[in-house]
Motif scaffolding. Structure first.
Motif, mmCIF file in Angstrom:
data_model
loop_
_atom_site.group_PDB
_atom_site.id
_atom_site.type_symbol
_atom_site.label_atom_id
_atom_site.label_comp_id
_atom_site.label_asym_id
_atom_site.label_seq_id
_atom_site.Cartn_x
_atom_site.Cartn_y
_atom_site.Cartn_z
ATOM 1 N N SER A 139 3.219 -4.996 3.112
ATOM 2 C CA SER A 139 2.912 -3.672 2.093
ATOM 3 C C SER A 139 1.987 -3.096 1.331
ATOM 4 N N LEU A 140 1.432 -1.660 2.339
ATOM 5 C CA LEU A 140 0.493 -1.467 2.059
ATOM 6 C C LEU A 140 0.655 0.281 1.008
ATOM 7 N N VAL A 141 0.844 -0.466 0.492
ATOM 8 C CA VAL A 141 1.282 1.031 -1.098
ATOM 9 C C VAL A 141 -0.200 2.312 -0.997
ATOM 10 N N MET A 147 -3.992 7.115 3.281
ATOM 11 C CA MET A 147 -3.511 6.323 3.525
ATOM 12 C C MET A 147 -2.872 6.499 4.896
ATOM 13 N N THR A 172 -10.305 -3.350 -0.171
ATOM 14 C CA THR A 172 -9.840 -2.237 0.316
ATOM 15 C C THR A 172 -8.478 -2.246 0.913
ATOM 16 N N GLY A 173 -8.466 -3.640 1.359
ATOM 17 C CA GLY A 173 -7.075 -4.419 1.635
ATOM 18 C C GLY A 173 -7.109 -4.702 3.538
ATOM 19 N N LEU A 176 -5.250 -7.183 4.223
ATOM 20 C CA LEU A 176 -3.655 -7.104 4.312
ATOM 21 C C LEU A 176 -3.385 -5.919 5.639
ATOM 22 N N GLU A 240 -14.944 -11.138 7.602
ATOM 23 C CA GLU A 240 -16.416 -10.834 7.472
ATOM 24 C C GLU A 240 -16.863 -11.222 8.319
ATOM 25 N N ASN A 281 -17.556 -5.978 5.329
ATOM 26 C CA ASN A 281 -17.763 -4.958 4.479
ATOM 27 C C ASN A 281 -18.896 -4.030 4.533
ATOM 28 N N LEU A 321 0.559 2.603 -6.881
ATOM 29 C CA LEU A 321 -0.374 1.570 -6.605
ATOM 30 C C LEU A 321 -0.310 1.114 -8.068
ATOM 31 N N HIS A 324 3.585 -0.825 -8.707
ATOM 32 C CA HIS A 324 3.679 -1.340 -7.386
ATOM 33 C C HIS A 324 3.435 -2.877 -8.205
ATOM 34 N N PHE A 325 2.003 -3.057 -8.843
ATOM 35 C CA PHE A 325 1.276 -4.094 -8.965
ATOM 36 C C PHE A 325 1.792 -4.496 -10.648
ATOM 37 N N ARG A 358 -8.130 -3.959 -5.839
ATOM 38 C CA ARG A 358 -8.338 -5.454 -5.791
ATOM 39 C C ARG A 358 -8.585 -5.633 -7.651
HETATM 40 N N1 LIG Z 1 -2.999 -0.196 -0.071
HETATM 41 C C1 LIG Z 1 -2.485 -1.543 -0.848
HETATM 42 N N2 LIG Z 1 -1.322 -2.042 -1.636
HETATM 43 C C2 LIG Z 1 -1.634 -3.073 -2.093
HETATM 44 N N3 LIG Z 1 -1.987 -3.918 -1.968
HETATM 45 C C3 LIG Z 1 -2.960 -3.139 -1.938
HETATM 46 C C4 LIG Z 1 -3.482 -2.562 -1.245
HETATM 47 N N4 LIG Z 1 -4.797 -3.280 -0.728
HETATM 48 C C5 LIG Z 1 -5.185 -3.888 -1.330
HETATM 49 N N5 LIG Z 1 -3.822 -4.029 -1.741
HETATM 50 C C6 LIG Z 1 -3.876 -5.560 -2.821
HETATM 51 O O1 LIG Z 1 -5.656 -5.680 -3.058
HETATM 52 C C7 LIG Z 1 -5.953 -6.891 -2.555
HETATM 53 C C8 LIG Z 1 -7.522 -7.099 -1.910
HETATM 54 O O2 LIG Z 1 -6.920 -7.024 -0.822
HETATM 55 P P1 LIG Z 1 -7.309 -7.804 0.682
HETATM 56 O O3 LIG Z 1 -8.282 -9.004 0.062
HETATM 57 O O4 LIG Z 1 -6.942 -6.917 1.856
HETATM 58 O O5 LIG Z 1 -9.294 -6.417 0.591
HETATM 59 P P2 LIG Z 1 -10.806 -6.671 1.142
HETATM 60 O O6 LIG Z 1 -10.554 -5.066 2.158
HETATM 61 O O7 LIG Z 1 -9.559 -7.912 2.880
HETATM 62 O O8 LIG Z 1 -11.243 -7.203 0.458
HETATM 63 P P3 LIG Z 1 -13.167 -7.529 0.803
HETATM 64 O O9 LIG Z 1 -13.958 -6.809 1.467
HETATM 65 O O10 LIG Z 1 -13.176 -8.064 -0.332
HETATM 66 O O11 LIG Z 1 -12.611 -9.258 1.459
HETATM 67 C C9 LIG Z 1 -5.058 -7.531 -2.219
HETATM 68 O O12 LIG Z 1 -4.148 -8.641 -3.759
HETATM 69 C C10 LIG Z 1 -4.335 -6.973 -1.366
HETATM 70 O O13 LIG Z 1 -2.931 -7.466 -1.517
#
Ligand SMILES: Nc1ncnc2c1ncn2[C@@H]1O[C@H](COP(=O)(O)OP(=O)(O)OP(=O)(O)O)[C@@H](O)[C@H]1O
Ligand SMILES: [Mg+2]
Length: 475
Positions: A139-141, A147, A172-173, A176, A240, A281, A321, A324-325, A358
């Motif tokens: 669930s991307l919020v 977005m 940044t998600g 997700l 990564e 990243n 967001l 949501h959190f 995060r």
């Molecule tokens: N758009 C969003 N809506 C809801 N939750 C989000 C969103 N983007 C990120 N999150 C939450 O934020 C946290 C970090 O997201 P995620 O692990 O996907 O980031 P990442 O880009 O893979 O980071 P990294 O590069 O540090 O691995 C997770 O808990 C994720 O569920």
């Protein structure tokens, strides 16, 4: 099957369009004016709205604004006449999913509808009609323009087998998004195997991914299938990927080109059918310039590239967001959701969020620990953000050094354990004090599980009521 609302003052178009949608297995409902469209949206909650921009009475743009106010998550496709791109741009700016020129091309319209429906399922976290894989919590919020663009891209490629590169700053998600791609793909019933290329030591990554034959290297006592073989028919998420060593990159390239892998010490290639989603990243162009990333692999990977925008560039997503959190963390902590004040939201918007979503999630979790049930205000937000800046822990200073000097000078049997226990008792008591005696919150604050905290309290003879002063404990 989706419920699609057609809003157009041209009766002929309504009828033929509705027929077309029926044939496609959707349920079409119609409205002859903007006003009626807004009403039907409120009453029937369609999954998608397709609306003409130029109508008698309320214009499509006005109706769009009202619909977005009623339910920002319902996508709206705007139909415009040729030569009115300005209106089209305005519509997209006001939150339309996309626009299409009239008279429209049927396959193009159907393609756009499919995309919009996919994107809205992603955006709604698959609440209503979608059937994501079991256990998938995707669930991307956020409904910012940036977005929405991401949802569109995800919707467009999810169902294909294309290799996708997901880029974006930390937090940044990306993971997700990768999970969303998987759960909306035809491979959702097959495994999603996640491999984090930095977490696995370089010497092991190759065998981890590609497997090995018995005796391939010292310690290889059995033949072992790698993660890629384990994902057969499914999806591999290479997290990564910017940190992947060059020899492993070469093997990955071969997999992408020939759909074959070879186990370490193997005698020949094995055919595999996997979809690759990669994330990083890092700046892959820079890594390429420095010779740390293969150019040919880069071009293979970035055919479909989805870039997640940093949170500071989409602060309009903060309210959604935050809600949501707060809901998520308060549920996990079994407390009621206190909500956040307008000032609290403003304080969130004042920060630039280098750790992105995060960091936002962590900050809100901290505010909950301190809130004691009151709505989160600006001071809570600032304190929680500052807490992050205070890492690493402040220097304990002279008081502790002086105490250590005295304790060591005094000596005693079991001296070390006595001293550290006393210090632990002070820290626990302080955490209990600031959380108003709430042991779950105190445990969170200290980074302990609740049972561990309770065990430590028990061992140290602490009760919630114990009012230990630093002086008492240390003397
Ligand atoms: N758009 C969003 N809506 C809801 N939750 C989000 C969103 N983007 C990120 N999150 C939450 O934020 C946290 C970090 O997201 P995620 O692990 O996907 O980031 P990442 O880009 O893979 O980071 P990294 O590069 O540090 O691995 C997770 O808990 C994720 O569920
Ligand atoms: Mg990640």
């Amino acid at each position: 099957m989706a419920v699609i609302l057609i809003v157009d003052d041209d009766a002929g178009l309504r009828t033929s369009f509705a027929k077309l949608l029926d044939m496609e297995g959707h349920q079409a409902i119609t409205a002859a004016s903007g006003e009626e469209g807004v009403e039907r949206q409120a009453k029937d909650h369609p999954d998608l709205v397709v609306m003409d921009v130029r109508m008698q009475g309320m214009t499509g743009i006005e109706a769009l604004a009202r619909m977005k106010a009623q339910d920002p998550a319902t996508p709206v496709i705007i139909m415009t006449a040729f030569g009115t791109t300005a209106t089209a741009i305005e519509a997209v700016n006001k939150g339309a999913f996309d626009y299409i020129l009239k008279p429209f091309d049927i396959p193009e319209m159907l393609g756009l509808i499919a995309q919009a429906l996919d994107a809205s399922r992603l955006a709604k976290g698959a609440r209503k009609h979608a059937t994501p894989a079991a256990g998938a919590q995707v669930s991307l919020v956020g409904q910012s323009r940036a977005m929405r663009e991401v949802y569109k891209q995800l919707g467009r490629v999810a169902a294909t087998d294309a290799t996708v590169l997901v880029q974006g700053e930390s937090g940044t998600g990306k993971e997700l998004a990768a999970r969303a791609l998987w759960s909306y793909s035809g491979r959702k019933d097959r495994p999603l195997v996640v491999v984090n290329c930095v977490a696995i030591p370089e010497s092991l990554l190759e065998s981890e991914l590609f497997g090995h034959e018995k005796g391939a290297f010292t310690g290889a006592n059995h033949r072992r299938a790698g993660k890629i073989e384990q994902a057969q028919g499914g999806t591999v998420f290479l997290d990564e990927i910017g940190d992947m060593p060059l020899p492993v990159q070469a093997k990955l390239l071969r997999l992408l080109q020939e759909k074959q892998i070879e186990r370490l010490g193997g005698k020949g290639p094995t055919a595999v059918d996997v979809r690759i989603i990669a994330a990083t990243n890092r700046d892959l162009e820079a890594a390429m310039a420095e010779g740390r990333f293969r150019e040919d692999l880069y071009y293979r990977l970035q055919v479909v590239r989805i870039v997640l925008p940093p949170l500071r560039e989409r602060k309009e997503d903060l309210p959604q967001l935050a809600a949501h959190f707060l809901a998520l963390h308060s549920k996990a902590m079994s407390v009621s959701d206190p909500g956040i004040t307008a000032e609290g939201l403003a304080a969130l918007a004042d920060h630039d969020w280098p750790g992105n979503v995060r960091e936002l999630s962590n900050v809100l979790q901290k505010t909950l620990i301190f809130s004691r049930g009151l709505a989160i205000g600006a001071p809570d937000v600032r304190a929680a953000i500052a807490g992050r800046a205070a890492e690493p822990l402040p220097d304990a200073g002279e008081a502790l050094g002086e105490y250590a000097r005295l304790a060591v000078a005094a000596g005693g049997p079991d001296l070390f354990n006595q001293v550290t226990d006393r210090f632990a008792a002070v820290v626990l008591a302080e955490a209990l004090r600031v959380t108003g005696g709430n042991r779950s919150h105190a445990a969170k604050l200290l980074g302990l599980s609740r049972p561990t905290l309770l065990a430590k309290m028990e061992r140290l003879g602490l009760t919630v009521a114990a009012q230990i002063k630093i002086g008492d404990a240390l003397s």
